[in-house]
Structures are given as C-alpha cells and as structure tokens.
Design a protein around this motif. Structure first.
Motif, mmCIF file in Angstrom:
data_model
loop_
_atom_site.group_PDB
_atom_site.id
_atom_site.type_symbol
_atom_site.label_atom_id
_atom_site.label_comp_id
_atom_site.label_asym_id
_atom_site.label_seq_id
_atom_site.Cartn_x
_atom_site.Cartn_y
_atom_site.Cartn_z
ATOM 1 N N SER A 12 0.849 -1.189 0.000
ATOM 2 C CA SER A 12 0.000 0.000 0.000
ATOM 3 C C SER A 12 0.887 1.242 0.000
ATOM 4 O O SER A 12 1.928 1.267 0.662
ATOM 5 C CB SER A 12 -0.901 0.023 1.239
ATOM 6 O OG SER A 12 -1.834 -1.037 1.219
ATOM 7 N N GLY A 14 0.793 5.471 0.620
ATOM 8 C CA GLY A 14 0.001 6.497 1.275
ATOM 9 C C GLY A 14 0.306 7.875 0.754
ATOM 10 O O GLY A 14 1.404 8.151 0.265
ATOM 11 N N ARG A 35 -2.376 -0.807 -3.336
ATOM 12 C CA ARG A 35 -3.458 -0.228 -2.551
ATOM 13 C C ARG A 35 -3.088 1.216 -2.248
ATOM 14 O O ARG A 35 -1.918 1.575 -2.177
ATOM 15 C CB ARG A 35 -3.677 -0.975 -1.228
ATOM 16 C CG ARG A 35 -4.345 -2.333 -1.370
ATOM 17 C CD ARG A 35 -4.735 -2.886 0.010
ATOM 18 N NE ARG A 35 -5.903 -2.203 0.558
ATOM 19 C CZ ARG A 35 -5.885 -1.298 1.525
ATOM 20 N NH1 ARG A 35 -4.732 -0.912 2.068
ATOM 21 N NH2 ARG A 35 -7.001 -0.762 1.981
ATOM 22 N N VAL A 37 -3.879 4.703 0.252
ATOM 23 C CA VAL A 37 -4.457 5.227 1.487
ATOM 24 C C VAL A 37 -4.219 6.729 1.516
ATOM 25 O O VAL A 37 -3.093 7.192 1.337
ATOM 26 C CB VAL A 37 -3.825 4.567 2.733
ATOM 27 C CG1 VAL A 37 -4.528 5.061 3.996
ATOM 28 C CG2 VAL A 37 -3.901 3.045 2.641
ATOM 29 N N GLN A 53 -8.623 3.449 0.837
ATOM 30 C CA GLN A 53 -8.917 3.810 2.219
ATOM 31 C C GLN A 53 -8.690 5.298 2.419
ATOM 32 O O GLN A 53 -7.706 5.863 1.935
ATOM 33 C CB GLN A 53 -8.025 3.016 3.182
ATOM 34 C CG GLN A 53 -8.312 3.266 4.652
ATOM 35 C CD GLN A 53 -7.433 2.420 5.565
ATOM 36 O OE1 GLN A 53 -6.722 1.531 5.093
ATOM 37 N NE2 GLN A 53 -7.490 2.680 6.848
ATOM 38 N N GLU A 67 -1.846 5.096 12.083
ATOM 39 C CA GLU A 67 -2.612 4.196 11.209
ATOM 40 C C GLU A 67 -2.079 4.230 9.781
ATOM 41 O O GLU A 67 -1.946 3.183 9.132
ATOM 42 C CB GLU A 67 -4.088 4.580 11.231
ATOM 43 C CG GLU A 67 -4.959 3.649 10.393
ATOM 44 C CD GLU A 67 -6.432 3.991 10.417
ATOM 45 O OE1 GLU A 67 -7.202 3.310 9.724
ATOM 46 O OE2 GLU A 67 -6.811 4.958 11.116
ATOM 47 N N GLN A 71 -0.441 1.059 7.726
ATOM 48 C CA GLN A 71 -1.080 0.544 6.522
ATOM 49 C C GLN A 71 -0.156 0.550 5.307
ATOM 50 O O GLN A 71 -0.331 -0.250 4.391
ATOM 51 C CB GLN A 71 -2.327 1.377 6.202
ATOM 52 C CG GLN A 71 -3.457 1.253 7.189
ATOM 53 C CD GLN A 71 -4.223 -0.046 7.031
ATOM 54 O OE1 GLN A 71 -4.123 -0.730 6.008
ATOM 55 N NE2 GLN A 71 -4.963 -0.426 8.061
ATOM 56 N N CYS A 72 0.839 1.458 5.279
ATOM 57 C CA CYS A 72 1.564 1.743 4.032
ATOM 58 C C CYS A 72 3.047 1.398 4.114
ATOM 59 O O CYS A 72 3.681 1.549 5.156
ATOM 60 C CB CYS A 72 1.423 3.226 3.682
ATOM 61 S SG CYS A 72 -0.291 3.726 3.437
#
Length: 389
Positions: A12, A14, A35, A37, A53, A67, A71-72
């Motif tokens: 992911s 970001g 992905r 974010v 997201q 967070e 996630q990334c």
C-alpha cells in the motif's frame, strides 16, 4: 532513506493530502496494483473518494499518522503545506518521499531562496523582513518589488506589488506584519518550469522544459516543447533543477519554476515538492506521467527517462468556466470541446465549482506543436478562455 523496493501489487502507498494531485497519484498507484491510502480531513476530498482507504483526520493527528504508517510501505505528500513535522513522524516508521526536511524548505520562501543560492542557482535579489528594523533597512534597489509572505503562499496568494517605501509599509501592515520576503521586480520575458524525479540512489530523470503562462498568479496554460526556448537555455534550466534537487538529497517528484528575463538570463522563482499543474500534460503526451514517476520514486522502482511522444498544450480549467456572464451556474460545453481532435479532459471530481478553484485540465496533443496550439486555441474559444498567446 531506505532503498527497499515495494513491488507492484504487493504493498500500500500512502499520500498526505486529498486534493486533485493526490487523486491523480492514487490513479497512477492503482494502475500498478498498489493499494492506496489517503490522509485528509475532508470527507469529500477528490483523492479520498477514489482511494482504497481514506483516513479522515487532521495532518498532525497522532493516531491517524500511526494508522497511515501501519497501513503503508511508503508515503508521499500531494501539497507543500502538509506539516513537515508530520512527515518527520511518519519517517520514523516508513519511507517518506520527499522527506520532511525538503518539504520544510519549500514551505518557507526565505529558506527556499537561501537554498537556491547555496545550490549556485541565481534568484531575484531579495530581502527578508521579520521586524520593523528589517523593513526600514530594505535597500532602495529592491523597489519596485513584490512583497510575499514567507509561508502559506501559492497561486498568487500572500503577495503584493509595491512601488515605493510607503506602499511597502502599507503592504506589510496589510499582511499582518508576518515574516515576508521582498523580491525585486524584474523585467520578465518568459516563465518556465522543469519537473524532475529523483530516487534514493541519486538517479534523476527529467521531463522537457515547459513554457507557462500565468494569469492573475494562476497557471493558465503550458506548452511543450517550449516554443521560445532554445537548446542552451533548456540545458541550463534542466541542470539548475537537477542541482537544486541533489543539494536537498531529494527523493520524489520536484517542480522548479524559472523566469527568463528580457536580457536572456535564467532566474529561479520557486519550487514545489510534488507533481505540478504545469506537468499535467505528461498524462497524455509522454510515455510515463509525472504521477507514474512519483509512484516509482517512492516505491524504489527503476526510473527511466520519460519520452515526449506528442507536442502538447495544457489548459487549466478554473471554476469560473461553470458560471455565465449573468452569474448563473452552467455546464461548460464539453461535448463541443471533445469533438476537437486529440483533446483529453481531466476533471477532478470536486463537489462544487467556484471562481478561481482548479476544477480540471484539458490536454491537447498533436503531431506538431503548431497543430496542438491551433486546436488548443479553438478549445479555449469554445470555453471563453484567452486565445492570444
């Protein structure tokens, strides 16, 4: 800066900020299977609406930053006014490109100009004004000039033209006596920009020099190849932009804007630590876009020299186009515009139009620069934009 490679489809990515630049970054990342974010406080942010997201929070919210880092695998920013300290916090856990230190330089006009000088690239003569004593000590040589707030200025905001000491004093008062930079006003012939992408190993690739036209401080159009720029001037602009990036140990996409003076000298104006409005033409006229290279640089993927395969004109689309002369809201004549050859419309998904708001851009490519310019003028006429350029 780690040189860990995040392979497509395995991680992911970001982005701090949810505007149109974040939206186009998300599209580029998703095309490679990442992905995405987004961290942005706006529930209707253009990037947040298309990301996998959306973390809706303030940029300094510790829980949100934690967070995003969790996630990334790597994180970037889509605008320069994301707090540099937030990027520094993220960098404690993840690859962040560009680094907070580089973004901090771009956030402050005085620091930015000092960096230009340290890089050996000429900028306009200037003075930093922090106190009334600084104001009184300003050299007469800097007038007439442009007074700019040191921080939080873009698209012509936070700056005023001053012709005399009396106007300078009044302007500083109007700007609430914040820290400012006074730049000498110089006789300009052209405005140019260079977009570079640099990785953690120090490798750099660059798009061709872009010729820009600003109206009321906002970019109106970009032409590539730059019609009034010869090989020597182009080489100087590219080399100067590369030096500026290298001296910050920059990683990511960097836009450096230049002025060409009437005597032919090249003067650096400012820089943006992100993809730039003047590089939007790359989405349709090059084999890789500025957003593709943003993804590659932060993910540690190979950079390669982009190729301009078509001459192009980019028209900036502001919210004014959505209003008639009577002030009533309307829809621009996109069907007529898109009937023209090689027109590529990019709208940013913003909920409402307002004058001066960047709503999209239109790229017009062609086999020759003359054809691109002719079609761009036809599109501009349909939209009610200036055609004399």
């Amino acid at each position: 800066m780690s040189e860990t490679v995040l392979l497509p489809g395995t991680a992911s990515l970001g982005v701090m900020g949810g505007g149109q630049l974040g939206r186009m970054f998300v599209h580029a990342a998703q095309a490679l299977g990442y992905r995405s974010v987004v961290l942005d406080p706006d529930a209707d942010s253009p990037a947040g609406l298309v990301a996998h997201q959306h973390i809706r929070a303030d940029y300094l919210d510790e829980a949100a930053l934690a967070e995003l880092a969790a996630q990334c695998g790597a994180i970037t920013t889509e605008f320069e006014n994301v707090p540099a300290q937030a990027l520094a916090r993220l960098a404690e856990r993840r690859v962040v490109a560009p680094a907070g230190a580089a973004v901090a330089i771009c956030q402050d006009r005085a620091d930015e100009k000092a960096h230009f000088k340290a890089s050996g690239v000429a900028c306009a003569p200037y003075a930093e004004i922090t106190t009334a004593a600084d104001l009184a000590a300003v050299s007469d040589d800097l007038l007439p000039g442009i007074l700019k707030t040191a921080r939080m200025g873009y698209d012509g905001k936070g700056q005023m033209r001053v012709r005399s000491r009396a106007e300078l004093v009044a302007a500083w008062d109007e700007l609430k006596n914040v820290r400012c930079v006074l730049e000498q006003m110089l006789p300009l012939a052209l405005e140019l920009s260079v977009i570079s992408a640099r990785n953690a190993a120090g490798e750099i690739v660059q798009f061709p020099v872009q010729q820009n036209l600003h109206i009321d401080g906002i970019l109106a159009l970009t032409q590539v190849p730059a019609p009034a720029v010869g090989p020597e001037l182009a080489a100087e602009a590219l080399a100067s932009a590369a030096r500026i990036a290298a001296s910050m140990n920059y990683v990511g996409v960097l836009c450096v804007e230049f002025f060409v003076l009437q005597d032919g000298r090249l003067i650096v104006n400012e820089m943006a630590p992100r993809p730039h409005n003047s590089g939007h033409y790359t989405m349709d006229a090059c084999d890789v876009s500025q957003f593709d290279l943003q993804v590659r640089a932060m993910a540690g993927l190979p950079l390669r020299q982009p190729r301009l395969h078509s001459p192009c004109v980019m028209l900036n689309l502001l919210g004014d186009l959505w209003f008639g002369t009577d002030g009533a809201e309307r829809s621009p004549v996109w069907d007529q515009v898109l009937a023209l050859p090689c027109t590529h419309l990019h709208l940013y998904g913003k909920a409402s139009a307002r004058p001066g708001r960047k709503m999209g851009h239109l790229n017009i490519s062609a086999a020759t620069a003359a054809e691109a310019a002719a079609t761009a003028r036809a599109a501009a006429a349909l939209l009610g934009l200036p055609t004399q350029w």
